[in-house]
Structures are given as C-alpha cells and as structure tokens.
Design a protein around this motif. Structure first.
Motif, mmCIF file in Angstrom:
data_model
loop_
_atom_site.group_PDB
_atom_site.id
_atom_site.type_symbol
_atom_site.label_atom_id
_atom_site.label_comp_id
_atom_site.label_asym_id
_atom_site.label_seq_id
_atom_site.Cartn_x
_atom_site.Cartn_y
_atom_site.Cartn_z
ATOM 1 N N TRP A 107 7.608 56.612 49.384
ATOM 2 C CA TRP A 107 8.927 55.989 49.192
ATOM 3 C C TRP A 107 9.042 54.777 50.104
ATOM 4 C CZ3 TRP A 107 13.090 55.249 52.559
ATOM 5 C CH2 TRP A 107 13.019 55.896 53.802
ATOM 6 N N TYR A 108 9.929 53.868 49.725
ATOM 7 C CA TYR A 108 10.077 52.634 50.490
ATOM 8 C C TYR A 108 11.496 52.120 50.393
ATOM 9 C CZ TYR A 108 9.587 50.642 45.802
ATOM 10 O OH TYR A 108 9.752 50.361 44.475
ATOM 11 N N SER A 109 11.800 51.166 51.218
ATOM 12 C CA SER A 109 13.147 50.613 51.263
ATOM 13 C C SER A 109 13.044 49.207 51.812
ATOM 14 C CB SER A 109 13.985 51.491 52.200
ATOM 15 O OG SER A 109 15.172 50.841 52.554
ATOM 16 N N GLY A 110 13.708 48.264 51.185
ATOM 17 C CA GLY A 110 13.600 46.910 51.739
ATOM 18 C C GLY A 110 14.277 45.853 50.898
ATOM 19 N N SER A 111 13.995 44.611 51.258
ATOM 20 C CA SER A 111 14.606 43.441 50.631
ATOM 21 C C SER A 111 13.714 42.911 49.516
ATOM 22 C CB SER A 111 14.762 42.327 51.664
ATOM 23 O OG SER A 111 15.721 42.692 52.620
ATOM 24 N N TYR A 112 14.336 42.456 48.445
ATOM 25 C CA TYR A 112 13.611 41.863 47.322
ATOM 26 C C TYR A 112 14.299 40.556 46.952
ATOM 27 C CZ TYR A 112 11.185 46.091 47.695
ATOM 28 O OH TYR A 112 10.414 47.067 48.248
ATOM 29 N N TYR A 113 13.534 39.676 46.322
ATOM 30 C CA TYR A 113 14.018 38.300 46.122
ATOM 31 C C TYR A 113 13.784 37.858 44.687
ATOM 32 C CZ TYR A 113 13.458 38.717 51.140
ATOM 33 O OH TYR A 113 13.532 39.162 52.432
ATOM 34 N N ARG A 114 14.835 37.430 44.052
ATOM 35 C CA ARG A 114 14.670 36.864 42.701
ATOM 36 C C ARG A 114 15.585 35.656 42.574
ATOM 37 N NH1 ARG A 114 14.730 42.424 38.992
ATOM 38 N NH2 ARG A 114 13.130 43.483 40.231
ATOM 39 N N TYR A 115 15.030 34.583 42.052
ATOM 40 C CA TYR A 115 15.824 33.371 41.875
ATOM 41 C C TYR A 115 16.615 33.510 40.582
ATOM 42 C CZ TYR A 115 17.054 28.462 42.039
ATOM 43 O OH TYR A 115 17.754 27.288 42.093
ATOM 44 N N GLU A 116 17.726 34.261 40.677
ATOM 45 C CA GLU A 116 18.534 34.538 39.491
ATOM 46 C C GLU A 116 19.810 33.712 39.555
ATOM 47 O OE1 GLU A 116 18.283 38.172 37.545
ATOM 48 O OE2 GLU A 116 17.960 39.294 39.380
ATOM 49 N N ARG A 117 20.529 33.685 38.429
ATOM 50 C CA ARG A 117 21.840 33.062 38.428
ATOM 51 C C ARG A 117 22.805 34.063 39.059
ATOM 52 N NH1 ARG A 117 25.062 32.863 34.422
ATOM 53 N NH2 ARG A 117 23.490 33.695 33.010
ATOM 54 N N PRO A 118 23.319 33.736 40.250
ATOM 55 C CA PRO A 118 24.097 34.750 40.973
ATOM 56 C C PRO A 118 25.409 35.085 40.274
ATOM 57 C CG PRO A 118 23.467 32.933 42.417
ATOM 58 C CD PRO A 118 23.181 32.495 41.020
ATOM 59 N N GLN A 119 25.767 36.317 40.315
ATOM 60 C CA GLN A 119 27.085 36.784 39.886
ATOM 61 C C GLN A 119 27.308 38.126 40.559
ATOM 62 O OE1 GLN A 119 25.612 37.355 35.584
ATOM 63 N NE2 GLN A 119 27.191 38.899 35.774
ATOM 64 N N LYS A 120 28.470 38.721 40.327
ATOM 65 C CA LYS A 120 28.724 39.996 40.991
ATOM 66 C C LYS A 120 27.658 41.017 40.578
ATOM 67 C CE LYS A 120 32.078 43.266 42.381
ATOM 68 N NZ LYS A 120 33.412 43.742 42.518
ATOM 69 N N GLY A 121 26.994 41.600 41.561
ATOM 70 C CA GLY A 121 25.962 42.587 41.283
ATOM 71 C C GLY A 121 24.591 41.983 41.033
ATOM 72 N N ARG A 122 24.530 40.648 40.994
ATOM 73 C CA ARG A 122 23.218 40.021 40.807
ATOM 74 C C ARG A 122 23.023 38.960 41.883
ATOM 75 N NH1 ARG A 122 21.770 37.981 34.967
ATOM 76 N NH2 ARG A 122 22.929 36.123 35.540
ATOM 77 N N TYR A 123 22.107 39.235 42.772
ATOM 78 C CA TYR A 123 21.926 38.386 43.940
ATOM 79 C C TYR A 123 20.489 37.886 44.007
ATOM 80 C CZ TYR A 123 26.122 41.057 44.735
ATOM 81 O OH TYR A 123 27.338 41.645 44.549
ATOM 82 N N ARG A 124 20.295 36.885 44.849
ATOM 83 C CA ARG A 124 18.933 36.366 45.022
ATOM 84 C C ARG A 124 18.178 37.141 46.090
ATOM 85 N NH1 ARG A 124 20.045 29.881 44.021
ATOM 86 N NH2 ARG A 124 20.344 30.170 41.770
ATOM 87 N N HIS A 125 18.927 37.800 46.923
ATOM 88 C CA HIS A 125 18.332 38.719 47.893
ATOM 89 C C HIS A 125 19.065 40.038 47.717
ATOM 90 C CE1 HIS A 125 18.810 40.756 51.849
ATOM 91 N NE2 HIS A 125 17.493 40.708 51.758
ATOM 92 N N PHE A 126 18.336 41.105 47.465
ATOM 93 C CA PHE A 126 18.988 42.404 47.288
ATOM 94 C C PHE A 126 18.095 43.477 47.875
ATOM 95 C CE2 PHE A 126 16.269 43.738 43.753
ATOM 96 C CZ PHE A 126 15.798 42.515 43.287
ATOM 97 N N SER A 127 18.610 44.688 47.863
ATOM 98 C CA SER A 127 17.912 45.765 48.553
ATOM 99 C C SER A 127 17.669 46.935 47.607
ATOM 100 C CB SER A 127 18.784 46.182 49.735
ATOM 101 O OG SER A 127 18.191 47.225 50.428
ATOM 102 N N GLN A 128 16.478 47.473 47.695
ATOM 103 C CA GLN A 128 16.146 48.627 46.855
ATOM 104 C C GLN A 128 15.590 49.747 47.717
ATOM 105 O OE1 GLN A 128 13.142 47.270 44.073
ATOM 106 N NE2 GLN A 128 14.662 46.627 42.567
ATOM 107 N N VAL A 129 15.790 50.968 47.250
ATOM 108 C CA VAL A 129 15.004 52.093 47.742
ATOM 109 C C VAL A 129 14.168 52.535 46.554
ATOM 110 C CG1 VAL A 129 15.049 54.458 48.612
ATOM 111 C CG2 VAL A 129 16.732 52.795 49.422
ATOM 112 N N GLY A 130 12.881 52.726 46.777
ATOM 113 C CA GLY A 130 12.005 53.059 45.661
ATOM 114 C C GLY A 130 11.107 54.237 45.962
ATOM 115 N N ALA A 131 10.559 54.803 44.902
ATOM 116 C CA ALA A 131 9.637 55.934 45.031
ATOM 117 C C ALA A 131 8.520 55.766 44.021
ATOM 118 C CB ALA A 131 10.383 57.234 44.768
ATOM 119 N N GLU A 132 7.315 56.084 44.422
ATOM 120 C CA GLU A 132 6.175 56.004 43.506
ATOM 121 C C GLU A 132 5.331 57.268 43.663
ATOM 122 O OE1 GLU A 132 6.415 53.316 41.713
ATOM 123 O OE2 GLU A 132 7.482 51.915 43.018
#
Ligand code: AMP
Length: 420
Positions: A107-132
């Motif tokens: 499992w992991y947790s951290g910052s992710y980056y996407r050059y998206e068109r920002p709006q509520k709930g959609r950011y260019r820097h966001f945080s995920q917790v993941g499991a593989e």
C-alpha cells in the motif's frame, strides 16, 4: 500576504482542516495495514516512458496531462500522474516477486500530478492512498480489495457511495470485442479526435461524457456479451465473493477506465454528492502491465482512492470526523522562574507520552489562558512564584473549570492517571 500564491489547480492544507485530511488518509490506509499490505514509497517522479508504456500513450493522462520535463543532465522524467506503474516498477526492481509467496501486497500514499482543467474535485496536485496485490490471479484478491475500500469508506461514516463493477476481458476475448466495437463506432457521427480514438483505443469512446456522444452509443456492443468462458467464470467468482461479504455493488457494463492497463475486473467508487467529479476511487486488474514495462508475467490487481474527493464526500454528507484535540495538556507559566520550571515539566510530560504544549511569548494570564483554550487541551498547568515556593502547580480541568494544587514531583503521574 506574500507576493506568491499556491499554483493554479492546487491548494494548501491548513489547520484545523488539515487534521480532517490526515484522518481520511489514515482511515483509508487502516484496513490495508491490518490485511497484510506492506508500506511502499516511491519517488515523486519517474522515467517518462514508464508512464507512456504503462498507463498508455493514447490516454489523456499521458498525452495531455503529464508534467514531463527534461533535467539538466538530459533525463526525461515526469511527475507521477498515478501510482500503480511506479509501485510495480519498484517491486520488480527489488525482485519482491522472487522473495517468497505471491502475491506481494503493498500500500502507498502520496501526491500525484495531472495537468487538468481545475474545478471542484479536480486538481493538478492531489493525494491518493493506493493498494496493489502483485503476482496472483485469484478472484479472492479482487474481492478483498473491493471489500477493504468499502470498509475504509464506511469507517469514515460515508453511505452515499456506490460500487460500479465490470470486467474488461483478457487478451483472448477483448480483441474480438474491440473489433466489434470499432465496427459499430465507425458508423457514428463523431468528431475527428474521437474518430482517431476509435482506431487507437475504442473502449475509451464508451467513456465519453458528452451527451451527443452518449446518445449515439445506445445499442453499442457490450463487452459482457463477448467475455470468454475463463473471464466469465472469474468475474462470477469475484461477484459471488463480494456479495457474500455483504458488500453491495452495481454491474456497469459500460465501465471502462482512463488507463490502458486494465484487464478483467474493473471497478469504480462513485459518490452521489459530488457532481461531475463523482469518482472517489477506482481500480482493477492489470495482468499485462508487468510485461508492458519489461517484467515477467505478473497478474495483479489494485486500486487508488482519492483523498481530496473523499474529504469532499464527507462534506457532502455533512460528516465531521471526531478528531481528538492534538494537545492534552497546556502549560501556562506566570513569571520567569515558572517559565523555566514549566518548560522542563513540558519536556518531561512529552517524554512520558503526554501530548503537551507550552504558552510561548509573554502575554499575561489572560493571553496565556486564551492560548490554553485555543489548544483544546483537557488540562492546563498554571504556576506562579507562590506555587513554586510551595512545590506545587495548579492543575486546571479545562472542561469543569476545577483547579487543584498538585505536587510538582508527582505531576507526570497525576496527569497520566487523570488522562487515562
Ligand atoms: P484514477 O487513477 O484516475 O482512477 O484516479 C483514482 C482516484 O484519484 C479518483 O477516483 C479520484 O478520487 C482521484 N483523482 C484522480 N484525478 C484527480 C484530480 N485531478 N484531482 C483530485 N482527485 C483526483
């Protein structure tokens, strides 16, 4: 205010809100930590080709949204837009798959980056917790992950979310479906971009959010009707296991996801209070990814839940997490001698594991007590010269307002007993 602002599409986490955010992150991770998943942390950037090959060149994430750059040394890197490719790369690099029984669960947790068109709930820097769960083809793993995500959301008090489930088939049945779908799509009235997509990644056309496109998609062939026997049996087993765990889901025959590597099980968690950015998390099986990035065949499954949107989902349901005050005891010195003594007491209490803070700066009793109130501490320790001469401090219960003299040399124990 400084001349600078947080970059477009980003925001800062500031107390007290940041405590909610941390609590959400912890709550998502909690069921993973007690289910055999080990913590993994990878760099914030990787070789750009890891994502190009892994996530897929035809995806929006890679073709439009990646923060790719060349270093002074000429390395072509990208800020990570998602976690799975990095985690699999790290597991392969460390040969985790050769060191014992499969699957390797991380499992992991951290910052992710996407050059998206920002709006509520959609950011260019966001945080995920993941499991593989890497290296095993077992429907129980797919089910485990879905159940753990459900548990995480429920532990936060969330109720208005739904689990959408689908199977994308495998390398045997998907190509047959792909061709059928392409045949159907080529007959529609679509713009040039979408026409190109039909040839590169036709399944993604199903995901087009535009109403004019969706209207034409009625009657499109569904993967469900093309699954080979092995995929069908696998999917039925996943469904049965989730159902017997009491987790409710919806079959969504049109669910495809924005990353190329998915095979068989795909799922998404959507929250009904979030408007257009309704996906709070998603994942699925990616049996071919390891080979796509140069590794051996390692069938795997995973998910990533978005922390930002989970926090928004809590807001939408009016849930305020009950976060205990960070400070249990607040020390208020009255005078220089008391400052020295109480500063020592604070260090002793902290060493004893009591969350303690100190009233810094000279403010007079009123100012100090304001600090104490603001800290949310359960107890204040107040001491002036007269108290110290008697070898005591005043221990004030901030809830009841009651105050009691307590001997300095027994203070740590007295505080610990009260807090217990
Ligand atoms: P994905 O890798 O696109 O499936 O994303 C997994 C989860 O991460 C989504 O369900 C969202 O909760 C979150 N997420 C993805 N992109 C963004 C973004 N630009 N801003 C905020 N959250 C995001």
């Amino acid at each position: 205010m400084s001349t600078f602002k947080a970059p477009k599409g980003t925001y800062d986490l500031i107390p007290p809100f940041s405590a909610q955010y941390l609590a959400v992150r912890d709550a998502i991770a909690a069921p993973l930590r007690t289910s055999g998943y080990g913590y993994v942390e990878t760099p914030g950037f990787e070789d750009v080709n890891l994502f190009a090959r892994g996530v897929g060149e035809s995806t929006d994430i890679v073709s439009k949204e990646m923060y790719a750059f060349e270093t002074k040394g000429g390395d072509k890197l990208a800020l990570r837009p998602e976690g799975t490719a990095s985690v699999l790369r790290a597991a392969l690099e460390a040969s985790l798959h050769k060191q014992g029984n499969l699957p390797v669960k991380l499992w992991y947790s951290g910052s992710y980056y996407r050059y998206e068109r920002p709006q509520k709930g959609r950011y260019r820097h966001f945080s995920q917790v993941g499991a593989e769960a890497i290296g095993a083809e077992d429907p129980a793993l797919d089910a485990e992950l879905i159940i753990l995500a459900d548990q995480a959301y429920r532990s936060l008090g969330l109720r208005n979310f739904r689990i959408l489930l689908n199977s994308l088939g495998d390398k045997e049945c998907r190509p047959v479906y792909r061709e059928a779908l392409q045949g159907f799509l080529r007959g529609l009235d679509l713009d040039d971009d979408t026409r190109r997509r039909i040839e590169i990644n036709p399944l993604r056309v199903l995901d087009d959010k535009r109403e004019a496109v969706q209207k034409q998609l009625v009657g499109a062939p569904l993967l469900r009707d093309y699954l080979c026997d092995a995929c069908k049996a696998y999917h039925e087993e996943v469904r049965a296991l989730i159902t017997s765990a009491g987790v409710v889901f919806e079959d969504d025959a049109k669910l495809v996801r924005g990353l190329d590597y998915y095979t068989r099980t795909t799922f998404e968690f959507v929250h009904d209070g979030l408007g257009s950015q309704s996906a709070v998390g998603g994942g699925g099986r990616y049996d071919g990814l390891s080979e796509m990035i140069g590794g051996p065949a390692l069938p795997s499954v995973g998910w990533a839940l978005g922390v930002d949107r989970t926090v928004l989902a809590l807001e939408a349901e009016g849930i305020e997490l009950d976060i205990p005050a960070a400070t249990s005891v607040f020390a208020v010195p009255l005078g220089d001698e008391a400052r020295r003594v109480l500063f020592g007491v604070v260090t002793e209490l902290r060493k004893a594991g009591v969350a303690t803070d100190f009233s810094f700066g000279a403010k007079g009793l009123k100012g100090h007590m304001k600090n104490a109130n603001r800290s949310g501490a359960r107890y204040a320790i107040v001491a002036g010269e007269r108290d110290l001469a008697e070898g005591v401090v005043q221990l004030k219960d901030m809830e009841s307002g009651e105050q009691q003299a307590v001997a300095l040399d027994g203070l740590v124990e007295a505080v610990r007993t009260r807090l217990a």
